[in-house]
Motif scaffolding. Structure first.
Motif, PDB file in Angstrom:
ATOM      1  N   SER A   1       0.824  -1.207   0.000  1.00 50.57           N
ATOM      2  CA  SER A   1       0.000   0.000   0.000  1.00 50.57           C
ATOM      3  C   SER A   1       0.861   1.261   0.000  1.00 50.57           C
ATOM      4  O   SER A   1       2.059   1.225   0.257  1.00 50.57           O
ATOM      5  N   LEU A   2       0.214   2.366  -0.278  1.00 51.41           N
ATOM      6  CA  LEU A   2       0.923   3.637  -0.463  1.00 51.41           C
ATOM      7  C   LEU A   2       1.682   4.105   0.776  1.00 51.41           C
ATOM      8  O   LEU A   2       2.607   4.899   0.681  1.00 51.41           O
ATOM      9  N   GLN A   3       1.289   3.626   1.941  1.00 50.24           N
ATOM     10  CA  GLN A   3       1.973   4.095   3.152  1.00 50.24           C
ATOM     11  C   GLN A   3       3.465   3.742   3.137  1.00 50.24           C
ATOM     12  O   GLN A   3       4.244   4.325   3.881  1.00 50.24           O
ATOM     13  N   TYR A   4       3.856   2.770   2.305  1.00 46.88           N
ATOM     14  CA  TYR A   4       5.273   2.404   2.231  1.00 46.88           C
ATOM     15  C   TYR A   4       6.054   3.270   1.257  1.00 46.88           C
ATOM     16  O   TYR A   4       7.247   3.118   1.077  1.00 46.88           O
ATOM     17  N   TYR A   5       5.367   4.166   0.593  1.00 44.83           N
ATOM     18  CA  TYR A   5       5.997   5.119  -0.305  1.00 44.83           C
ATOM     19  C   TYR A   5       6.276   6.416   0.447  1.00 44.83           C
ATOM     20  O   TYR A   5       5.500   6.801   1.325  1.00 44.83           O
ATOM     21  N   SER A   6       7.343   7.102   0.059  1.00 41.90           N
ATOM     22  CA  SER A   6       7.520   8.460   0.567  1.00 41.90           C
ATOM     23  C   SER A   6       6.538   9.351  -0.199  1.00 41.90           C
ATOM     24  O   SER A   6       6.025   8.951  -1.243  1.00 41.90           O
ATOM     25  N   VAL A   7       6.327  10.551   0.319  1.00 39.63           N
ATOM     26  CA  VAL A   7       5.412  11.460  -0.370  1.00 39.63           C
ATOM     27  C   VAL A   7       5.908  11.719  -1.802  1.00 39.63           C
ATOM     28  O   VAL A   7       5.144  11.731  -2.756  1.00 39.63           O
ATOM     29  N   GLY A   8       7.219  11.856  -1.948  1.00 45.56           N
ATOM     30  CA  GLY A   8       7.812  12.115  -3.255  1.00 45.56           C
ATOM     31  C   GLY A   8       7.602  10.964  -4.232  1.00 45.56           C
ATOM     32  O   GLY A   8       7.158  11.172  -5.368  1.00 45.56           O
ATOM     33  N   GLU A   9       7.889   9.763  -3.781  1.00 46.07           N
ATOM     34  CA  GLU A   9       7.726   8.572  -4.640  1.00 46.07           C
ATOM     35  C   GLU A   9       6.275   8.439  -5.079  1.00 46.07           C
ATOM     36  O   GLU A   9       5.977   8.173  -6.246  1.00 46.07           O
ATOM     37  N   MET A  10       5.404   8.631  -4.101  1.00 48.60           N
ATOM     38  CA  MET A  10       3.984   8.478  -4.390  1.00 48.60           C
ATOM     39  C   MET A  10       3.520   9.526  -5.393  1.00 48.60           C
ATOM     40  O   MET A  10       2.846   9.210  -6.373  1.00 48.60           O
ATOM     41  N   THR A  11       3.901  10.788  -5.127  1.00 48.14           N
ATOM     42  CA  THR A  11       3.461  11.872  -6.000  1.00 48.14           C
ATOM     43  C   THR A  11       3.937  11.636  -7.438  1.00 48.14           C
ATOM     44  O   THR A  11       3.190  11.851  -8.396  1.00 48.14           O
ATOM     45  N   ALA A  12       5.179  11.161  -7.580  1.00 44.38           N
ATOM     46  CA  ALA A  12       5.726  10.919  -8.921  1.00 44.38           C
ATOM     47  C   ALA A  12       4.875   9.895  -9.673  1.00 44.38           C
ATOM     48  O   ALA A  12       4.500  10.100 -10.839  1.00 44.38           O
ATOM     49  N   ASP A  13       4.555   8.800  -8.988  1.00 45.27           N
ATOM     50  CA  ASP A  13       3.741   7.732  -9.597  1.00 45.27           C
ATOM     51  C   ASP A  13       2.356   8.216 -10.008  1.00 45.27           C
ATOM     52  O   ASP A  13       1.881   7.951 -11.107  1.00 45.27           O
ATOM     53  N   ILE A  14       1.728   8.900  -9.068  1.00 46.92           N
ATOM     54  CA  ILE A  14       0.356   9.351  -9.295  1.00 46.92           C
ATOM     55  C   ILE A  14       0.341  10.380 -10.425  1.00 46.92           C
ATOM     56  O   ILE A  14      -0.538  10.370 -11.296  1.00 46.92           O
ATOM     57  N   ASN A  15       1.347  11.240 -10.400  1.00 44.91           N
ATOM     58  CA  ASN A  15       1.408  12.276 -11.427  1.00 44.91           C
ATOM     59  C   ASN A  15       1.618  11.666 -12.804  1.00 44.91           C
ATOM     60  O   ASN A  15       1.031  12.123 -13.796  1.00 44.91           O
ATOM     61  N   LYS A  16       2.433  10.620 -12.854  1.00 42.78           N
ATOM     62  CA  LYS A  16       2.709   9.931 -14.122  1.00 42.78           C
ATOM     63  C   LYS A  16       1.384   9.401 -14.708  1.00 42.78           C
ATOM     64  O   LYS A  16       1.128   9.513 -15.903  1.00 42.78           O
ATOM     65  N   THR A  17       0.565   8.855 -13.834  1.00 47.99           N
ATOM     66  CA  THR A  17      -0.724   8.304 -14.274  1.00 47.99           C
ATOM     67  C   THR A  17      -1.667   9.421 -14.727  1.00 47.99           C
ATOM     68  O   THR A  17      -2.312   9.326 -15.774  1.00 47.99           O
ATOM     69  N   LYS A  18      -1.703  10.470 -13.921  1.00 54.61           N
ATOM     70  CA  LYS A  18      -2.576  11.595 -14.231  1.00 54.61           C
ATOM     71  C   LYS A  18      -2.203  12.186 -15.595  1.00 54.61           C
ATOM     72  O   LYS A  18      -3.069  12.527 -16.409  1.00 54.61           O
ATOM     73  N   ASP A  19      -0.904  12.267 -15.813  1.00 55.12           N
ATOM     74  CA  ASP A  19      -0.365  12.782 -17.070  1.00 55.12           C
ATOM     75  C   ASP A  19      -0.764  11.930 -18.267  1.00 55.12           C
ATOM     76  O   ASP A  19      -1.182  12.441 -19.301  1.00 55.12           O
ATOM     77  N   LYS A  20      -0.609  10.630 -18.101  1.00 55.07           N
ATOM     78  CA  LYS A  20      -0.956   9.691 -19.165  1.00 55.07           C
ATOM     79  C   LYS A  20      -2.421   9.864 -19.572  1.00 55.07           C
ATOM     80  O   LYS A  20      -2.755   9.892 -20.747  1.00 55.07           O
ATOM     81  N   ILE A  21      -3.265   9.984 -18.555  1.00 57.55           N
ATOM     82  CA  ILE A  21      -4.699  10.137 -18.819  1.00 57.55           C
ATOM     83  C   ILE A  21      -4.956  11.462 -19.530  1.00 57.55           C
ATOM     84  O   ILE A  21      -5.715  11.526 -20.502  1.00 57.55           O
ATOM     85  N   PHE A  22      -4.289  12.492 -19.052  1.00 54.66           N
ATOM     86  CA  PHE A  22      -4.509  13.811 -19.652  1.00 54.66           C
ATOM     87  C   PHE A  22      -4.098  13.828 -21.121  1.00 54.66           C
ATOM     88  O   PHE A  22      -4.798  14.377 -21.974  1.00 54.66           O
ATOM     89  N   ARG A  23      -2.960  13.204 -21.424  1.00 57.25           N
ATOM     90  CA  ARG A  23      -2.492  13.211 -22.813  1.00 57.25           C
ATOM     91  C   ARG A  23      -3.465  12.497 -23.747  1.00 57.25           C
ATOM     92  O   ARG A  23      -3.593  12.848 -24.904  1.00 57.25           O
ATOM     93  N   LEU A  24      -4.160  11.522 -23.211  1.00 57.33           N
ATOM     94  CA  LEU A  24      -5.115  10.780 -24.046  1.00 57.33           C
ATOM     95  C   LEU A  24      -6.463  11.487 -24.165  1.00 57.33           C
ATOM     96  O   LEU A  24      -7.132  11.422 -25.196  1.00 57.33           O
ATOM     97  N   THR A  25      -6.875  12.115 -23.087  1.00 62.01           N
ATOM     98  CA  THR A  25      -8.263  12.595 -23.044  1.00 62.01           C
ATOM     99  C   THR A  25      -8.386  14.114 -23.113  1.00 62.01           C
ATOM    100  O   THR A  25      -9.479  14.637 -23.337  1.00 62.01           O
TER     101      THR A  25
END
Ligand SMILES: [Zn+2]
Length: 461
Positions: free
Chosen positions: A333-357
């Motif tokens: 689960s996300l609690q094992y991620y640092s805030v930075g690691e988590m933000t990078a991952d989530i942002n990558k996903t958000k970005d991917k979605i944005f580029r498509l839609t």
């Protein structure tokens, strides 16, 4: 573990020592032994009380004050549980405080406490069969109380609600600070009209307060005025993060007070599947029935073969963010991620979605509902993502038979009457069940609200 054992012992000991009736106590002890098997459940709940009593539990003190009459209280309680299990948390808090503050403690309230724990725990993804088993013991205990009603006395406790001092922010924005001065970090920025609870006076000019999202910090009292009931509309936060100390797991718990009776917000997690897989068929069902949903997608599954699905999701509802992986690459689960690691991952996903839609995702759901408060805050502040949990967990991954699952989901929706529905668009049984449910929803007067409508309402909180 020692602390938890102590906690449960303390609770049991006071229950066993206060009652004047020995026979009553002895019988309770017998039942108490049966509880030991399920000690983990109540340990977890009591640990939540213990850890959070100052922070979260006080936050939910509004309403549902004890009525100085056990029958009335119980009726009230039952009503609350039936109406909205999430609100049970409020009552839980009141009852718990009544227990700890009152000079006369009644074993009957122990029963209520456990019962409320169960509600709370079923909201926090605890093992469902354990909860069911525990409920059977509660029933036995209830029977016992019924038979021994005459031995049970109850001493009223004072009204707990009036104890807290509340203030309203009068500045258009006000820094919540980590210390009672301006030479320190800003925890967050509160806006005009927000109601805070004063915890103490830190020095001449600063109050220690708790904001509505549970954050605790310091505010300059010059920008606060006393809260007057009715003058400022007050809303409860629509989610909280609770830490179950048993596994030290921070859970996000959703409220669905933003939904009216009969309203459902449909959500699907863990997709998309391959191009012609279940995600695509779920989308067909939405289209056929004129419904919308939020799809909490995983970035790692978005590629050239699933592009079209993400586009359809955005068109029919929202392609929201679940994470890049589920949640770390190894499935932790996300609690094992640092805030930075988590933000990078989530942002990558958000970005991917944005580029498509060409549409920015607005909603985010942490895998397993597990996330730390500071992590959620970072996503809200840095990525503008709004957290969304669920209030109807269909457990669709665990029930493989579509007709059994259909029956269960219908039951869940009917008994709660509204809610944020959690399903997974990756399973066959979920896809088939949703096909059945979609029709049934429309034919039975339920209304599926759109992600836009949900956003509008939640932004108000
Ligand atoms: Zn998931």
């Amino acid at each position: 573990m020692v602390k938890k054992t102590l906690l449960i012992l303390t609770v049991l000991i006071f229950v066993f020592t206060v009652s004047a009736q020995n026979d009553f106590d002895n019988s309770l002890k017998v039942l108490g032994n049966k509880y030991s098997k399920l000690e983990n459940i109540s340990n977890e709940a009591y640990s939540i009380f213990d850890q959070q009593s100052e922070e979260y539990l006080t936050l939910y003190v509004e309403g549902h004050a004890l009525k100085n009459n056990i029958e009335q209280d119980k009726k009230e309680l039952t009503k609350i549980i039936e109406k909205d299990p999430v609100n049970t948390f409020d009552s839980l808090k009141n009852y718990f405080q009544a227990e700890t503050r009152s000079s006369a403690r009644n074993p009957k309230y122990f029963e209520d406490l456990i019962e409320l724990n169960l509600e709370l725990l079923s909201q926090t993804r605890s093992n469902y069969s354990e909860v069911q088993e525990f409920k059977q013991y509660i029933d036995k205990l209830k029977d016992y109380y019924k038979a021994n009603e005459k031995h049970v006395s109850y001493t009223p406790t004072r009204n707990l609600v009036r104890d807290q001092e509340e203030y309203v922010v009068t500045a258009s924005s006000l820094n919540l600070r980590s210390e009672p001065n301006t030479d320190c970090d800003v925890i967050s920025v509160l806006s005009e009209g927000e109601v805070v609870v004063k915890l103490s006076q830190a020095n001449e000019n600063w109050f220690k307060v708790r904001a509505k999202n549970g954050e605790i910090g310091y505010l300059h009292k010059g920008y606060l005025k006393s809260y007057v009931e009715g003058e400022t509309p007050k809303k409860k936060p629509y989610y909280i993060v609770m830490v179950g100390t048993n596994k030290n797991t921070p859970y996000m718990v959703q409220r669905d007070t933003f939904l009216k009776h009969g309203e459902i917000l449909v959500t699907f997690d863990d997709g998309p599947t391959n191009k012609d897989g279940n995600t695509s068929l779920v989308l067909d069902t939405l289209e056929d029935n004129n419904l919308s949903a939020i799809f909490f997608a995983l970035g790692s599954k978005i590629g050239s073969s699933t592009e079209s699905l993400i586009k359809r999701e955005a068109k029919l509802g929202e392609a929201g963010v679940h994470g890049y992986y589920h949640a770390t690459p190894s499935g932790k689960s996300l609690q094992y991620y640092s805030v930075g690691e988590m933000t990078a991952d989530i942002n990558k996903t958000k970005d991917k979605i944005f580029r498509l839609t060409n549409v920015s995702s607005t909603f985010f759901r942490p895998p397993y509902g597990v996330i730390k408060r500071d992590q959620l805050k970072a996503l809200e502040n840095n990525l503008g993502l709004m957290p969304l949990g669920w209030t109807i967990d269909t457990m669709d991954w665990s029930i493989k038979d579509p007709s059994e699952l259909t029956r269960k989901v219908k039951d869940m929706i009917s008994s709660r009457g509204k809610g944020v529905l959690l399903m997974h668009d990756i399973h066959n049984q979920s896809r088939i069940t949703f096909m059945n449910i979609a029709k049934w929803i429309n034919e039975n007067g339920y209304k599926v609200i759109t992600p836009e409508e949900a956003l509008k309402r939640l932004s108000d909180y």
